[in-house]
Every structure is written in structure tokens, then in C-alpha cells.
Design a protein around this motif. Structure first.
Motif, PDB file in Angstrom:
ATOM      1  N   ARG A 160       0.783  -1.252   0.000  1.00 54.04           N
ATOM      2  CA  ARG A 160       0.000   0.000   0.000  1.00 54.04           C
ATOM      3  C   ARG A 160       0.812   1.298   0.000  1.00 54.04           C
ATOM      4  NH1 ARG A 160      -2.524  -2.624   5.046  1.00 54.04           N
ATOM      5  NH2 ARG A 160      -1.745  -4.331   3.787  1.00 54.04           N
ATOM      6  N   LEU A 161       2.134   1.244   0.281  1.00 52.71           N
ATOM      7  CA  LEU A 161       2.918   2.492   0.316  1.00 52.71           C
ATOM      8  C   LEU A 161       3.880   2.598  -0.868  1.00 52.71           C
ATOM      9  CD1 LEU A 161       3.634   2.611   4.176  1.00 52.71           C
ATOM     10  CD2 LEU A 161       1.898   3.879   2.885  1.00 52.71           C
ATOM     11  N   ILE A 162       4.773   1.600  -0.982  1.00 50.27           N
ATOM     12  CA  ILE A 162       5.793   1.653  -2.049  1.00 50.27           C
ATOM     13  C   ILE A 162       5.145   1.439  -3.418  1.00 50.27           C
ATOM     14  CG2 ILE A 162       8.019   0.713  -2.839  1.00 50.27           C
ATOM     15  CD1 ILE A 162       8.045   2.243  -0.119  1.00 50.27           C
ATOM     16  N   GLY A 163       4.084   0.649  -3.454  1.00 48.48           N
ATOM     17  CA  GLY A 163       3.389   0.416  -4.726  1.00 48.48           C
ATOM     18  C   GLY A 163       2.982   1.739  -5.371  1.00 48.48           C
ATOM     19  N   PRO A 164       2.101   2.512  -4.722  1.00 49.35           N
ATOM     20  CA  PRO A 164       1.704   3.795  -5.323  1.00 49.35           C
ATOM     21  C   PRO A 164       2.849   4.805  -5.416  1.00 49.35           C
ATOM     22  CG  PRO A 164       0.662   3.471  -3.164  1.00 49.35           C
ATOM     23  CD  PRO A 164       1.316   2.183  -3.512  1.00 49.35           C
ATOM     24  N   LEU A 165       3.765   4.773  -4.437  1.00 46.57           N
ATOM     25  CA  LEU A 165       4.872   5.753  -4.440  1.00 46.57           C
ATOM     26  C   LEU A 165       5.699   5.619  -5.716  1.00 46.57           C
ATOM     27  CD1 LEU A 165       6.266   7.899  -2.616  1.00 46.57           C
ATOM     28  CD2 LEU A 165       7.698   6.054  -1.715  1.00 46.57           C
ATOM     29  N   VAL A 166       6.092   4.382  -6.052  1.00 48.98           N
ATOM     30  CA  VAL A 166       6.912   4.158  -7.255  1.00 48.98           C
ATOM     31  C   VAL A 166       6.122   4.504  -8.513  1.00 48.98           C
ATOM     32  CG1 VAL A 166       7.988   2.345  -8.652  1.00 48.98           C
ATOM     33  CG2 VAL A 166       8.443   2.444  -6.194  1.00 48.98           C
ATOM     34  N   GLN A 167       4.863   4.087  -8.565  1.00 54.94           N
ATOM     35  CA  GLN A 167       4.072   4.350  -9.777  1.00 54.94           C
ATOM     36  C   GLN A 167       3.826   5.850  -9.977  1.00 54.94           C
ATOM     37  OE1 GLN A 167       0.645   1.500 -10.316  1.00 54.94           O
ATOM     38  NE2 GLN A 167       1.437   0.671  -8.385  1.00 54.94           N
ATOM     39  N   LEU A 168       3.675   6.584  -8.866  1.00 54.16           N
ATOM     40  CA  LEU A 168       3.501   8.052  -8.984  1.00 54.16           C
ATOM     41  C   LEU A 168       4.823   8.696  -9.393  1.00 54.16           C
ATOM     42  CD1 LEU A 168       1.249   8.647  -5.866  1.00 54.16           C
ATOM     43  CD2 LEU A 168       0.672   9.384  -8.190  1.00 54.16           C
ATOM     44  N   HIS A 169       5.915   8.219  -8.800  1.00 57.81           N
ATOM     45  CA  HIS A 169       7.246   8.766  -9.118  1.00 57.81           C
ATOM     46  C   HIS A 169       7.538   8.590 -10.603  1.00 57.81           C
ATOM     47  CE1 HIS A 169      11.489   9.765  -8.387  1.00 57.81           C
ATOM     48  NE2 HIS A 169      11.800   8.740  -9.172  1.00 57.81           N
ATOM     49  N   GLU A 170       7.202   7.398 -11.125  1.00 59.61           N
ATOM     50  CA  GLU A 170       7.442   7.111 -12.554  1.00 59.61           C
ATOM     51  C   GLU A 170       6.639   8.059 -13.445  1.00 59.61           C
ATOM     52  OE1 GLU A 170       8.281   2.274 -12.113  1.00 59.61           O
ATOM     53  OE2 GLU A 170       6.257   3.038 -12.583  1.00 59.61           O
ATOM     54  N   ARG A 171       5.503   8.527 -12.926  1.00 59.37           N
ATOM     55  CA  ARG A 171       4.641   9.433 -13.692  1.00 59.37           C
ATOM     56  C   ARG A 171       4.896  10.899 -13.340  1.00 59.37           C
ATOM     57  NH1 ARG A 171       2.156   4.633 -12.966  1.00 59.37           N
ATOM     58  NH2 ARG A 171       0.770   3.827 -14.628  1.00 59.37           N
ATOM     59  N   LYS A 172       5.986  11.104 -12.562  1.00 57.97           N
ATOM     60  CA  LYS A 172       6.364  12.472 -12.154  1.00 57.97           C
ATOM     61  C   LYS A 172       5.197  13.217 -11.499  1.00 57.97           C
ATOM     62  CE  LYS A 172      10.027  12.870 -15.730  1.00 57.97           C
ATOM     63  NZ  LYS A 172      10.432  11.538 -15.266  1.00 57.97           N
ATOM     64  N   ILE A 173       4.418  12.447 -10.694  1.00 58.48           N
ATOM     65  CA  ILE A 173       3.308  13.062  -9.941  1.00 58.48           C
ATOM     66  C   ILE A 173       3.743  13.200  -8.483  1.00 58.48           C
ATOM     67  CG2 ILE A 173       0.897  12.759  -9.191  1.00 58.48           C
ATOM     68  CD1 ILE A 173       0.406  11.095 -11.711  1.00 58.48           C
ATOM     69  N   ASN A 174       3.358  14.306  -7.863  1.00 53.61           N
ATOM     70  CA  ASN A 174       3.789  14.659  -6.513  1.00 53.61           C
ATOM     71  C   ASN A 174       3.532  13.538  -5.502  1.00 53.61           C
ATOM     72  OD1 ASN A 174       4.417  16.184  -4.191  1.00 53.61           O
ATOM     73  ND2 ASN A 174       2.225  16.517  -3.887  1.00 53.61           N
ATOM     74  N   THR A 175       4.509  13.281  -4.633  1.00 47.59           N
ATOM     75  CA  THR A 175       4.338  12.207  -3.639  1.00 47.59           C
ATOM     76  C   THR A 175       4.775  12.663  -2.242  1.00 47.59           C
ATOM     77  OG1 THR A 175       6.591  11.502  -4.079  1.00 47.59           O
ATOM     78  CG2 THR A 175       4.844  10.350  -5.314  1.00 47.59           C
ATOM     79  N   GLN A 176       4.674  13.963  -1.955  1.00 48.30           N
ATOM     80  CA  GLN A 176       5.221  14.441  -0.677  1.00 48.30           C
ATOM     81  C   GLN A 176       4.529  13.788   0.528  1.00 48.30           C
ATOM     82  OE1 GLN A 176       3.527  18.630  -1.261  1.00 48.30           O
ATOM     83  NE2 GLN A 176       3.477  18.448   0.959  1.00 48.30           N
ATOM     84  N   HIS A 177       3.212  13.581   0.454  1.00 47.18           N
ATOM     85  CA  HIS A 177       2.481  13.017   1.596  1.00 47.18           C
ATOM     86  C   HIS A 177       2.788  11.528   1.743  1.00 47.18           C
ATOM     87  CE1 HIS A 177       0.327  16.785   2.002  1.00 47.18           C
ATOM     88  NE2 HIS A 177       0.071  16.752   0.701  1.00 47.18           N
ATOM     89  N   LEU A 178       2.833  10.820   0.635  1.00 44.20           N
ATOM     90  CA  LEU A 178       3.163   9.379   0.675  1.00 44.20           C
ATOM     91  C   LEU A 178       4.572   9.178   1.218  1.00 44.20           C
ATOM     92  CD1 LEU A 178       1.871   7.557  -2.525  1.00 44.20           C
ATOM     93  CD2 LEU A 178       1.726   6.725  -0.182  1.00 44.20           C
ATOM     94  N   LEU A 179       5.482  10.081   0.853  1.00 50.85           N
ATOM     95  CA  LEU A 179       6.864   9.989   1.361  1.00 50.85           C
ATOM     96  C   LEU A 179       6.874  10.133   2.873  1.00 50.85           C
ATOM     97  CD1 LEU A 179       8.896  12.004  -1.301  1.00 50.85           C
ATOM     98  CD2 LEU A 179       9.417   9.674  -0.504  1.00 50.85           C
TER      99      LEU A 179
END
Ligand SMILES: NC(=O)C1=CN([C@@H]2O[C@H](COP(=O)(O)OP(=O)(O)OC[C@H]3O[C@@H](n4cnc5c(N)ncnc54)[C@H](O)[C@@H]3O)[C@@H](O)[C@H]2O)C=CC1
Ligand SMILES: O=P(O)(O)OC[C@H]1O[C@](O)(CO)[C@@H](O)[C@@H]1O
Length: 382
Positions: free
Chosen positions: A304-323
Motif C-alpha cells: 500500500r505504500l511503495i506500490g503507489p509511491l513508485v508508480q507516482l514517481h514514474e509518472r512524475k506526480i507529486n508524492t510528498q504526503h506518501l513519502l
């Protein structure tokens, strides 16, 4: 009709059994906790209480139990006679139940039993597919495995109901009123459809929406709640800072779900509000320590954390809260939670960056590994 359910725990008793019972199944719980099995065989019934204003309980009867460690042959016989097998033991336990399940499915071939479905109801993507692989590992003979495959459905599923840890004393369970059980039609062998279960031809959008919204949101409250030294989920979600992070995290994973599956933004926002309302349920006493349990599993690559984090990072979408939530998970330190103890030991022995890489499967020089490391430092300096 007989259903065999592995895992007489929170979800087993508090959710899956309610649906099976309402569809007319007798339920044989398989577990390794002898006290649980003894109570099931002595009482043959228990109550499910809904965590809401008005008093409402559901009586579950026609249940009994077998211990898969001491009554293996009976478990095998029971699987051979069953009409359905369901599982909620924890995704890391699936390899441990594979041997007895393989033996039971083999026995079904020997006695000419009709086709059956095996459905893993875990907080993980593809849990039944994983269980099928563990069962395959137990079957050396290719012909027997072909026979099991032709006679057994292994549909993946998503399950959602918040069921806190129950008192060890009795069998009764307190659950939230909401529940959702979604089963993938692909792989089903049994014609019969269960009332209370949704059957979909495309499961991935549902399970990712659930895992990256309910579970990611829940993990956000649990791990930031721990960092803020708040014990209960209902209290933590009232904290303005945690609430802001929760809304931020849901915004981030919502963006991913929109981009991947074209969920309507308004539909996602309504789903978010419903879930936040569920987290606020003051009738549920759900400790931060339960929802944050097993942080190594929750920090693993496809959870539930690294899954969306990596997929958002790959799409250059902000991940400050997930981080921030991911960083907080590395600070989750609960003596009774062996995975949290293991993470703290790794940090001491190998340092934070190496631990981040080890637990998340990110390489140490992956930008996200360094960003998580920075986010941990920021949390510690707060
Ligand atoms: N509690 C909740 O709110 C929800 C939990 N889930 C998922 O359901 C699964 C189970 O979670 P809970 O019911 O909360 O956990 P739990 O710990 O209450 O239940 C797990 C049960 O499996 C039993 N077990 C352990 N090893 C076993 C083995 N080798 N053979 C048979 N039984 C064995 C345990 O004794 C325990 O009774 C997990 O994957 C969890 O993520 C999914 C949705 C909601
Ligand atoms: O069972 P897990 O994966 O340890 O996490 C508990 C999760 O299950 C849930 O019921 C959500 O399905 C919540 O309790 C929490 O998000």
C-alpha cells in the motif's frame, strides 16, 4: 453446503463467515490456535456486533473448527467434501497452508469430487494467485497438478471491512457495518454466486482502489498516529496535522487511480469521504498498533505504500504526503511487532538508507530511497 475457511481470526469470523452463513453454508474454520478451535467446537456459534449507534448483532451458527497442525488428516478429508474454500490468514502465512490444501485438493480428485473454488481474502494484490503458486509447489506430479487445475478455481479477490483485534476471551466480534467483497470472475469454477459478494470481470482497478485508498489511508493514520504518540485510529484521525496528511495521501493515490483506471474524480472524492467517515467511527476501538502491524509487509514493493509511491514517481506526480507516511512507517517501533523490531535492528546494524533499500526493494541509489531517508530525518527533527 459446507465451506472450509482458513483463519478463524478477525476477518474470518467478523466478515467472511457472515457472508458464508447468510448464503446457507455450514462453516469449518481451520486454524492453529487451539483455544479458538475449542471454543468453536464447544459453542458452535457466536455473535457479530455492528459498531454503530443502534444495537445490532448477527448470530452465526453452524460453525465448528479443526486444527491444521494436529488434525491434518481430518482437514484433508473436510476439504475433499467441501463446496467452497476461503482463506484469511495473512498473505505471509499462505505458504504454510499450501501443503494441507494441496493434499485436500488431491483427495478431491481421488474421490471424484465436483469442481470447487479456493478464494484468498487478504489485503494483498493477487493473493489467490500467490496461494495457487504455493499449492503448485507442493504437487510434484504434473498430471495431478493438471487435475487439480481442471477441478479447482483460484479467483483473486478484494475484501474490505474494518475488524479490530478482538478480545481473546470469546468468539464474538465487533465490526464496522460496511463491508465489500469483490471476486474476479476469471478463474471461478463454481456457478453459484454468493449474495453479498460482487463479481467483476476486471478486479485490478477495484483491488488497487481499495489497497491504495483504504489501506494506504489507514496506514497513514496508523504510522503518523504512532509518531504523534496517539494510540487509537479514531483519535489520530482527529489530529489536524494527521488529517491534512491523510487528505494529501488520498489526493496522491487518487491521482494515480485516475490516471491508471480513469476513475471519475468526483467518484473518488466520494469514496475518500466515505472511508474517512469509516476511520472516524468512534464505536470501533481500533489501535494504531493493529493497523500499522507488520511494517515490513506494508513497506514491501507491491503493498500500500511503495506500490503507489513508485508508480507516482514514474509518472512524475507529486508524492510528498506518501513519502512522509512511508518515512513514519520506518519509525514504527512496537516491541510485540516482530517486523517493526526487525526494521529497527536493521537501521542500527546497516543504517537507514540500506534498511530502506532492503525493505522496499528500491536500490540504495534510487531517488525515492534518498527521498524517504530525507523524509525520516525531517520527521525526527520535527
Ligand atoms: N482485520 C481487518 O480489518 C482486515 C484484515 N484483512 C486481511 O485478512 C487477513 C487476516 O487478517 P485478520 O483476520 O485481521 O488477522 P487475524 O490474526 O485476526 O487472523 C488470522 C488467523 O489465521 C490464523 N492462522 C495463522 N497461521 C495459520 C495457519 N498456518 N493455518 C491456519 N490458520 C492460521 C491465526 O491463528 C488467526 O486466527 C490478513 O491478510 C489481513 O490483511 C483484510 C481486510 C480487513
Ligand atoms: O490487515 P492488514 O493488512 O495488516 O491491515 C489492516 C487493514 O485491513 C483493513 O481492515 C482494511 O481492509 C484495515 O483494518 C487496515 O487497513
Amino acid at each position: 453446503m459446507l465451506a472450509v475457511h482458513f483463519g478463524a481470526g478477525n476477518i474470518g469470523r467478523g466478515f467472511i463467515a457472515e457472508v458464508l452463513h447468510s448464503n446457507g453454508y455450514e462453516i469449518c474454520f481451520i486454524d492453529v490456535s487451539q483455544p479458538l478451535i475449542d471454543q468453536l467446537n464447544e459453542k458452535r456459534a457466536y455473535s457479530i456486533r455492528l459498531a454503530q449507534e443502534e444495537e445490532e448483532t448477527i448470530e452465526i451458527n453452524n460453525v465448528y473448527g479443526l486444527n491444521s497442525q494436529t488434525e491434518e488428516s481430518k482437514v484433508i478429508e473436510t476439504i475433499a467434501q467441501a463446496d467452497l474454500v476461503t482463506v484469511s490468514v495473512g498473505v505471509n502465512i499462505l505458504p504454510l497452508i499450501a501443503p494441507v490444501l494441496a493434499a485436500g485438493l488431491k483427495k478431491r480428485l481421488e474421490v471424484g469430487a465436483r469442481p470447487i473454488d479456493v478464494i484468498a481474502c487478504e489485503n494483498a494484490i493477487g493473493a489467490t494467485t500467490a496461494l495457487k503458486g504455493h499449492i503448485k509447489d507442493q504437487v510434484d506430479d504434473a498430471t495431478i497438478w493438471e487435475g487439480i487445475l481442471s477441478n479447482t478455481g483460484f479467483p483473486d479477490a478484494a475484501v474490505d471491512r474494518i475488524v479490530p483485534n478482538q478480545s481473546r476471551e470469546g468468539l464474538d466480534v465487533m465490526v464496522e457495518p460496511f463491508f465489500e467483497w469483490v471476486v474476479h470472475t476469471e478463474g471461478l469454477k463454481i456457478e453459484k454466486r454468493l449474495d453479498g459478494v460482487s463479481y467483476v470481470d476486471e478486479l485490478t482497478p477495484y483491488i488497487e482502489r481499495k489497497l491504495y485508498t483504504v489501506n494506504t489511508g489507514h496506514a497513514c493514520i496508523a504510522y503518523l498516529g504512532f509518531v504523534h504518540e496517539i494510540d487509537s485510529i479514531a483519535e489520530a484521525v482527529k489530529n489536524p496535522t494527521i488529517r491534512r496528511e491523510l487528505e494529501g495521501v488520498l489526493e496522491e493515490t487518487g491521482r494515480l487511480l485516475e490516471v491508471k483506471y480513469h476513475f471519475e474524480r468526483e467518484e473518488l472524492k466520494a469514496y475518500h469521504q466515505k472511508i474517512i467517515g469509516r476511520f472516524e467511527n468512534s464505536h470501533l476501538s481500533d489501535p494504531v498498533e493493529r493497523v500499522g502491524r507488520n511494517p515490513m509487509r506494508k513497506l514491501s514493493a507491491n503493498d500500500r505504500l511503495i506500490g503507489p509511491l513508485v508508480q507516482l514517481h514514474e509518472r512524475k506526480i507529486n508524492t510528498q504526503h506518501l513519502l512522509k507516511v512511508t518515512a513514519a512507517a520506518f519509525l514504527f517501533d512496537v516491541a510485540q511487532d516482530e517486523e517493526s523490531v526487525q526494521i529497527q535492528r536493521l537501521i542500527k546494524e546497516r543504517g537507514l538508507l540500506e534498511t530502506i533499500a532492503e525493505v522496499t526493494s528500491l536500490s540504495p541509489d534510487h531517488p525515492l530511497a534518498e527521498e524517504i531517508e530525507r523524509a525520516v530525518a525531517e520527521l525526527l527533527n520535527q
